[in-house]
Design a protein around this motif. Sequence first.
Motif, PDB file in Angstrom:
ATOM      1  N   ALA B  93       0.844  -1.183   0.000  1.00 19.12           N
ATOM      2  CA  ALA B  93       0.000   0.000   0.000  1.00 19.12           C
ATOM      3  C   ALA B  93       0.885   1.240   0.000  1.00 19.12           C
ATOM      4  N   PRO B  94       0.727   2.124  -0.980  1.00 24.92           N
ATOM      5  CA  PRO B  94       1.499   3.368  -0.974  1.00 24.92           C
ATOM      6  C   PRO B  94       1.047   4.247   0.173  1.00 24.92           C
ATOM      7  N   PRO B  95       1.934   5.061   0.711  1.00 22.99           N
ATOM      8  CA  PRO B  95       1.596   5.855   1.896  1.00 22.99           C
ATOM      9  C   PRO B  95       0.654   7.001   1.610  1.00 22.99           C
ATOM     10  N   SER B  96       0.409   7.316   0.331  1.00 29.12           N
ATOM     11  CA  SER B  96      -0.326   8.532  -0.006  1.00 29.12           C
ATOM     12  C   SER B  96      -1.831   8.380   0.128  1.00 29.12           C
ATOM     13  N   ASN B  97      -2.329   7.143   0.197  1.00 24.56           N
ATOM     14  CA  ASN B  97      -3.777   6.990   0.252  1.00 24.56           C
ATOM     15  C   ASN B  97      -4.208   6.476   1.619  1.00 24.56           C
TER      16      ASN B  97
END
Lengths: 112, 114
Positions: B93-97
Amino acid sequence: SQTIHQWPATLVQPVGSPLSLECTVEGTSNPNLYWYRQAAGRGLQLLFYSVGIGQISSEVPQNLSASRPQDRQFILSSKKLLLSDSGFYLCAWNQKKIYGYTFGSGTRLTVV
Amino acid sequence: SQKIEQNSEALNIQEGKTATLTCNYTNYSPAYLQWYRQDPGRGPVFLLLIRENEKEKRKERLKVTFDTTLKQSLFHITASQPADSATYLCALAPPSNSGYALNFGKGTSLLVTP
């Protein structure tokens, strides 16, 4: 038990025609919902995700849109399909914790 | 940019041997990493989740390791069988969402021959 339904399984559409793919989840409430596309020879590309009714996040700008009119219903749409929209479209869900996804069986879309 | 790299070359092994697949990532600080199996024409199926504070996780013949210093996860299938032949995907999971929308690697194809 929880199940996810995705339809249709295959679809051949002419360029410029509209698109509507539907995904529904049963046996759970307030799931996170996702749309992915997998083009031939490529990885899964996240298109949209939703954490609640009417809440849609778009990951990639394109001529596709998504809607969540009901808690367990997620719809992927396009007003005018492009050749590049061809691919394998997958819907997925999970609960609001860090659990693995459950994917639907997918829709193979061919734009001609 | 964020990358998830899996060996693009297919892995061919003999039945009974251990298969080891690699997932490397850059520009992620994941709290967890997931592995999936995908058969041709089907959606991926979730196999295992390993958290950042877990070095290793096992499930039946599957073992996953997670090294956040090396930014790498290894996926092992012991006593492999022809039925294990599939493409295996790792996901982060990317940290931006919100933290729930996963990015997937392109996967590594495994072929187990009798």
